[in-house]
Design a protein around this motif. Structure first.
Motif, PDB file in Angstrom:
ATOM      1  N   VAL A  91       0.838  -1.200   0.000  1.00 10.58           N
ATOM      2  CA  VAL A  91       0.000   0.000   0.000  1.00 10.58           C
ATOM      3  C   VAL A  91       0.875   1.253   0.000  1.00 10.58           C
ATOM      4  O   VAL A  91       0.579   2.225  -0.698  1.00 10.58           O
ATOM      5  N   GLU A  94       2.204   2.685  -3.297  1.00 16.07           N
ATOM      6  CA  GLU A  94       1.156   2.882  -4.303  1.00 16.07           C
ATOM      7  C   GLU A  94       1.402   4.089  -5.204  1.00 16.07           C
ATOM      8  O   GLU A  94       1.093   4.059  -6.389  1.00 16.07           O
ATOM      9  N   TYR A 127      -4.975  -3.771   0.970  1.00 18.03           N
ATOM     10  CA  TYR A 127      -4.893  -2.872  -0.181  1.00 18.03           C
ATOM     11  C   TYR A 127      -6.267  -2.313  -0.536  1.00 18.03           C
ATOM     12  O   TYR A 127      -6.420  -1.119  -0.810  1.00 18.03           O
ATOM     13  N   SER A 131      -5.907   1.578   0.271  1.00 15.70           N
ATOM     14  CA  SER A 131      -5.350   2.259  -0.895  1.00 15.70           C
ATOM     15  C   SER A 131      -6.015   3.632  -0.990  1.00 15.70           C
ATOM     16  O   SER A 131      -7.017   3.907  -0.315  1.00 15.70           O
TER      17      SER A 131
END
Length: 232
Positions: A91, A94, A127, A131
């Protein structure tokens, strides 16, 4: 220096300022908690810092997500947990930050071929929830829930309907003076919060916040469907 998705942070902070009362909690990143978490971690108070970093990480702070990964990788608050270290590193990287990507690659190199499928699969829940897109979708739901339902519908964000409503928050004028104090207190607080929300300037701010979040989510979705798979 904190490594964040600044756009998402700014959107969340701007939207959070328009919510007057809440039936649910939604934590938003703030500089005070960042500084406190950093100080605790620097002083090796890992248990205490982890609690704050966890809140920050779940609100989208990329540096906090990275620190959680470091904590689990090195077992700073207990046993080492490669699975959680991988998930939070996934994460954290990202947004494409080179240092965070390098950290993820390091963890990825520690995973044996036998562990790979299970660890990659298990990271999908973290995630999906934490996210940028997951946090934004959750916050949009929160904002829409907070918008006054002047039409009786939870699906409509209707400023004009709210502007036509007049509110009186004097419970005694409605039910008389012989009313239970706790009911007066609860009714008064809810009523005042509702009255504040339906002020034209506040309605416009709330609607603008919802539209801003919707625009952000659309942009994130244009990047394509997130599929958790082995990194190339």
């Amino acid at each position: 220096m904190h490594i964040k998705k600044l756009l998402l942070t700014i959107v969340l902070l701007s939207c959070s300022s328009i919510v007057f009362g809440s039936n649910q909690e939604f934590y938003v990143i703030n500089e005070s908690d960042i500084a406190k978490a950093d100080e605790l971690f620097k002083n090796e108070q890992y248990q205490e810092s982890q609690q704050l970093y966890s809140k920050l990480a779940k609100a989208g702070d990329k540096y906090a997500q990275y620190i959680l990964s470091v904590v689990y990788l090195n077992g700073l608050t207990g046993e080492k947990d490669l699975q959680k270290a991988y998930a939070w590193a996934r994460v954290a990287k990202e947004n494409g930050n080179k240092e965070l990507s390098k950290h993820f690659d390091h963890i990825n190199s520690l995973i044996s071929p036998e562990q790979k499928d299970q660890i990659v699969k298990s990271s999908s829940d973290i995630y999906r929830q934490y996210s940028n897109l997951g946090i934004a979708e959750n916050f949009l739901s929160y904002l829409k829930d907070e918008f006054p339902k002047c039409t009786g519908s939870r699906l409509q964000v209707n400023v004009n309907a709210c502007e036509r409503i007049q509110v009186t928050c004097n419970i005694n004028s409605v039910w008389g003076a012989n009313t239970i104090p706790d009911i007066v207190s609860s009714f008064g607080k809810d009523c005042l919060e509702f009255a504040a929300k339906i002020q034209p300037e506040n309605l416009k701010k709330m609607k603008a916040g919802i539209e801003l979040m919707e625009e952000y989510i659309q942009e994130e979705r244009k990047k394509g469907t997130v599929i958790i798979s082995e990194e190339k």
